[in-house]
Design an enzyme around this catalytic site. Structure first.
Site, PDB file in Angstrom:
ATOM      1  N   PHE A  33      32.727  29.228  64.990  1.00 13.18           N
ATOM      2  CA  PHE A  33      32.471  28.966  66.289  1.00 13.18           C
ATOM      3  C   PHE A  33      31.483  29.924  67.050  1.00 13.18           C
ATOM      4  O   PHE A  33      30.970  29.681  68.104  1.00 13.18           O
ATOM      5  CB  PHE A  33      33.894  28.734  67.099  1.00 13.18           C
ATOM      6  CG  PHE A  33      34.463  30.001  67.724  1.00 13.18           C
ATOM      7  CD1 PHE A  33      33.988  30.660  68.941  1.00 13.18           C
ATOM      8  CD2 PHE A  33      35.583  30.483  67.080  1.00 13.18           C
ATOM      9  CE1 PHE A  33      34.805  31.713  69.266  1.00 13.18           C
ATOM     10  CE2 PHE A  33      36.219  31.896  67.505  1.00 13.18           C
ATOM     11  CZ  PHE A  33      35.548  32.406  68.682  1.00 13.18           C
ATOM     12  N   CYS A  53      31.320  39.232  65.613  1.00 11.80           N
ATOM     13  CA  CYS A  53      31.892  40.004  64.330  1.00 11.80           C
ATOM     14  C   CYS A  53      31.171  41.258  64.430  1.00 11.80           C
ATOM     15  O   CYS A  53      31.780  42.010  63.374  1.00 11.80           O
ATOM     16  CB  CYS A  53      31.512  39.095  63.063  1.00 11.80           C
ATOM     17  SG  CYS A  53      29.810  39.104  62.904  1.00 11.80           S
ATOM     18  N   GLU A 113      42.120  42.103  64.026  1.00  6.50           N
ATOM     19  CA  GLU A 113      41.064  41.658  64.572  1.00  6.50           C
ATOM     20  C   GLU A 113      41.171  40.860  65.745  1.00  6.50           C
ATOM     21  O   GLU A 113      41.825  39.868  65.565  1.00  6.50           O
ATOM     22  CB  GLU A 113      40.147  40.755  63.609  1.00  6.50           C
ATOM     23  CG  GLU A 113      38.654  40.574  64.274  1.00  6.50           C
ATOM     24  CD  GLU A 113      37.898  39.336  63.570  1.00  6.50           C
ATOM     25  OE1 GLU A 113      38.491  38.463  62.898  1.00  6.50           O
ATOM     26  OE2 GLU A 113      36.758  39.676  63.595  1.00  6.50           O
TER      27      GLU A 113
HETATM   28  P1  NAD Z   1      37.496  30.453  61.190  1.00  2.00           P
HETATM   29  O1  NAD Z   1      37.844  31.003  59.898  1.00  2.00           O
HETATM   30  O2  NAD Z   1      38.747  29.725  61.811  1.00  2.00           O
HETATM   31  O3  NAD Z   1      36.630  29.012  60.757  1.00  2.00           O
HETATM   32  C1  NAD Z   1      35.190  29.153  60.178  1.00  2.00           C
HETATM   33  C2  NAD Z   1      34.967  27.810  59.502  1.00  2.00           C
HETATM   34  O4  NAD Z   1      36.101  27.303  58.640  1.00  2.00           O
HETATM   35  C3  NAD Z   1      35.065  26.636  60.617  1.00  2.00           C
HETATM   36  O5  NAD Z   1      34.136  25.614  60.150  1.00  2.00           O
HETATM   37  C4  NAD Z   1      36.215  25.778  60.322  1.00  2.00           C
HETATM   38  O6  NAD Z   1      36.275  24.578  60.536  1.00  2.00           O
HETATM   39  C5  NAD Z   1      36.557  26.177  58.789  1.00  2.00           C
HETATM   40  N1  NAD Z   1      38.198  26.373  58.578  1.00  2.00           N
HETATM   41  C6  NAD Z   1      39.091  27.015  59.518  1.00  2.00           C
HETATM   42  N2  NAD Z   1      40.234  26.766  58.913  1.00  2.00           N
HETATM   43  C7  NAD Z   1      40.142  26.366  57.758  1.00  2.00           C
HETATM   44  C8  NAD Z   1      41.029  26.112  56.770  1.00  2.00           C
HETATM   45  N3  NAD Z   1      42.299  26.381  56.825  1.00  2.00           N
HETATM   46  N4  NAD Z   1      40.478  25.685  55.577  1.00  2.00           N
HETATM   47  C9  NAD Z   1      39.256  25.305  55.318  1.00  2.00           C
HETATM   48  N5  NAD Z   1      38.086  25.459  56.685  1.00  2.00           N
HETATM   49  C10 NAD Z   1      38.668  26.045  57.591  1.00  2.00           C
HETATM   50  O7  NAD Z   1      36.504  31.266  61.918  1.00  2.00           O
HETATM   51  P2  NAD Z   1      36.125  30.924  63.613  1.00  2.00           P
HETATM   52  O8  NAD Z   1      37.480  31.289  64.395  1.00  2.00           O
HETATM   53  O9  NAD Z   1      35.380  29.896  63.597  1.00  2.00           O
HETATM   54  O10 NAD Z   1      35.184  32.148  63.614  1.00  2.00           O
HETATM   55  C11 NAD Z   1      35.703  33.634  63.994  1.00  2.00           C
HETATM   56  C12 NAD Z   1      35.905  34.439  62.874  1.00  2.00           C
HETATM   57  O11 NAD Z   1      34.512  34.407  62.272  1.00  2.00           O
HETATM   58  C13 NAD Z   1      36.123  36.052  63.116  1.00  2.00           C
HETATM   59  O12 NAD Z   1      37.329  36.329  62.330  1.00  2.00           O
HETATM   60  C14 NAD Z   1      34.962  36.790  63.149  1.00  2.00           C
HETATM   61  O13 NAD Z   1      34.939  38.069  62.763  1.00  2.00           O
HETATM   62  C15 NAD Z   1      34.271  35.772  61.932  1.00  2.00           C
HETATM   63  N6  NAD Z   1      32.945  36.093  61.926  1.00  2.00           N
HETATM   64  C16 NAD Z   1      32.172  36.796  60.701  1.00  2.00           C
HETATM   65  C17 NAD Z   1      30.947  37.009  60.930  1.00  2.00           C
HETATM   66  C18 NAD Z   1      30.184  37.935  59.602  1.00  2.00           C
HETATM   67  O14 NAD Z   1      29.031  37.957  59.526  1.00  2.00           O
HETATM   68  N7  NAD Z   1      31.071  38.706  58.835  1.00  2.00           N
HETATM   69  C19 NAD Z   1      30.120  36.308  61.790  1.00  2.00           C
HETATM   70  C20 NAD Z   1      30.677  35.593  62.642  1.00  2.00           C
HETATM   71  C21 NAD Z   1      31.975  35.520  62.559  1.00  2.00           C
END
Ligand code: NAD
Length: 498
Positions: free
Chosen positions: A153, A285, A383
């Site tokens: 997101f 992130c 985090e």
């Molecule tokens: P998230 O892991 O909750 O969701 C990411 C994606 O996975 C979304 O499209 C979501 O629909 C899907 N998803 C969520 N739960 C799932 C499940 N149980 N099974 C399958 N798919 C699922 O992450 P978020 O809350 O959207 O984003 C924030 C996180 O992303 C933070 O931890 C942040 O550090 C990380 N992030 C990392 C980077 C990087 O480059 N390392 C960059 C941006 C964000």
């Protein structure tokens, strides 16, 4: 859903396709807390329809010349640039980040499209004439086929651009599953890609939740999956995707440290800590979430940070003066707040309390500064992903590096110092993928690659840049000769080159 409520659907085969699964989820305006739209959640059949469209489009797109593919990217570059305010306003409406930050996100995403415009050069292979007598050897890179992206997101425009720009330029077709919390930017970019001349089926957007993700991971026609999100889901994506024989790069969460040595310019360090800790409400992130302060300067540094925080303007992202917006959802805001609630009982001091005087509407928490945070407590170990900066006091360089290297994450890190030797030693010592020297948010430019170490990345390739080109292509080596048929003989020995 009421008749007037805005609905966000899928983009399949070059057009908007309303969902028919009967499932969907809310999209909020985080600045007001109001539900602004409903996003459709795809069924397995709907994912399959998107993949079928991408599969059908692949042979034609793959056969399209490099020049023509680059031309589409050049046009897309112009369209994103011309419509950057429109994209930014979608980001502010659904994610909550302030407009200036949203424009920055679009600009950093755009750099990836600019990089992909160079695909004729990026996909060049190598050639060795006369590897053996009359034999030439050359390498070429070819696209994989249908590839998928699953995005978080916090960067609803930039992270998809990290992925689709290189993937499409290399000749793959793409299925994107954006975050269900802020899905509109993806639909807008799908329209722009179509306007740029990308043929139908080359880029598809599937809205949805775990059901859509699981189908992507299991679908036999998807060759590779790029993921960005939290660490537990990244690990899951990597394990399930690779178990199904797919190429997977899965970027996870982070806990980025900023080490401030006693010789640093403390005003500059304080400015950097505030910018990197509270920008985008800490939902980056690459945000700095832990400040490692050498104990001789810690009191002064904490005071300088604390005195800067009250002037940060917090409020709805669409009001131009505001510098920090709300968090993404009420649940997430309450979770972040919970870390502040528990900080004192774990021995930390709440120096600036962001729970005070918070706007009543929307999902706000103001910038919060915790001091004397101890490793082993939740504020340090987890985090938080919100506007909470934790100060950990360290004896000096060795102590700081030891903490950084024992952390489970290894995404970004920064050192603030005027000592070039210390900075060079730091870059050598730290087990972290992206290092800043007096740069608090060291996101690599698009012609390098982005990726962390340890629990911040599962897979072998970092994202975008040269490693992105490698991820979205596979190598082939051709050994060729054109002898006089009259010289042909049978030789059962193993081919020799000397
Ligand atoms: P998230 O892991 O909750 O969701 C990411 C994606 O996975 C979304 O499209 C979501 O629909 C899907 N998803 C969520 N739960 C799932 C499940 N149980 N099974 C399958 N798919 C699922 O992450 P978020 O809350 O959207 O984003 C924030 C996180 O992303 C933070 O931890 C942040 O550090 C990380 N992030 C990392 C980077 C990087 O480059 N390392 C960059 C941006 C964000």
């Amino acid at each position: 859903m009421t008749a007037t409520e805005h609905r966000i659907s899928h983009w399949i085969d070059g057009t908007v396709v309303p969902g028919n699964s009967g499932r969907g989820g809310p999209v909020f305006n985080p600045a007001t807390g109001e539900r602004a739209a409903t996003v459709d959640f795809a069924s397995v059949d709907e994912v399959d329809a998107a993949v079928a469209s991408a599969r059908a489009a692949f042979p034609g797109w793959r056969a399209t010349s490099l020049s023509r593919r680059a031309e589409v990217m050049f046009r897309m570059r112009e369209l994103v640039d011309a419509n950057c305010k429109e994209i930014a306003s979608l980001l502010t409406a659904e994610h909550g980040k302030v407009l200036s930050d949203a424009l920055g996100e679009v600009a950093r995403g755009l750099e990836n499209i600019e990089f992909a415009c160079g695909v004729p050069n990026l996909m060049k292979g190598g050639y060795s004439e006369q590897a053996a007598t009359g034999v030439d050897v050359y390498s070429i890179r070819q696209p994989l086929g249908v590839v998928a992206g699953i995005t978080p997101f916090n960067f609803p425009a930039m992270v998809p651009m990290w992925m689709f720009a290189n993937a499409l330029a290399c000749g793959n077709t793409f299925v994107l599953k954006p975050s269900e919390k802020d899905p509109s930017a993806s639909m807008y970019m799908a329209e722009l890609l179509a306007s740029a001349g990308l043929p139908p089926g080359c880029f598809n957007v599937i809205q949805g939740d775990k059901l859509a993700v699981d189908r992507i991971l299991d679908h036999p026609d998807i060759e590779a999956v790029s993921f960005v999100g939290s660490t537990p889901i990244a690990k899951y994506i990597y394990e399930r995707g690779t178990a199904n024989g797919k190429r997977v790069q899965a970027l996870g969460g982070a806990k980025n440290h900023m080490l401030v040595l006693p010789d640093a310019d403390l005003n500059m360090a304080a400015d950097a800590a505030v910018s990197a800790g509270y920008g985008s409400a800490g939902e980056r992130c690459m945000a700095v979430s832990v400040l490692l302060a050498a104990e001789t300067i810690a009191d002064e540094l904490v005071a300088k940070i604390a005195e800067r925080i009250p002037s940060i303007k917090v409020g709805p992202g669409n009001e131009p003066d505001n510098e920090m917006g709300p968090l993404i959802t009420r649940e997430h805001r309450d979770k972040v707040r919970g870390y502040v609630d528990g900080a004192a009982e774990h021995g930390a001091t709440v120096v600036v309390d962001g729970r005070d005087d918070v706007p009543t509407e929307g999902f706000f928490l103001k910038p919060t500064l915790l001091d004397d945070v101890k490793p082993g407590t939740p504020a340090y170990d987890d985090e938080i992903f919100g506007p909470v900066l934790s100060v950990v006091r360290v004896h000096g360089y060795d102590d700081g590096v030891q903490l950084i290297n024992s952390n489970q994450y290894g995404n970004g890190v920064a050192i603030f110092t005027r000592d070039g030797g210390a900075a060079r030693q730091f870059q050598f010592d730290v087990n972290v993928g992206m290092v800043g020297v007096n740069v608090p948010v060291p996101v690599p430019v698009s012609y390098y690659s982005f990726g962390g170490w340890k629990s911040s990345l599962f897979g072998d390739t970092h994202m975008y840049g040269p490693e992105g080109i490698n991820f979205y292509t596979r190598g082939k080596v051709v050994t060729s000769r054109w002898p006089d048929p009259g010289t042909s003989t049978i030789d059962l020995g193993f081919p020799q080159n000397r």
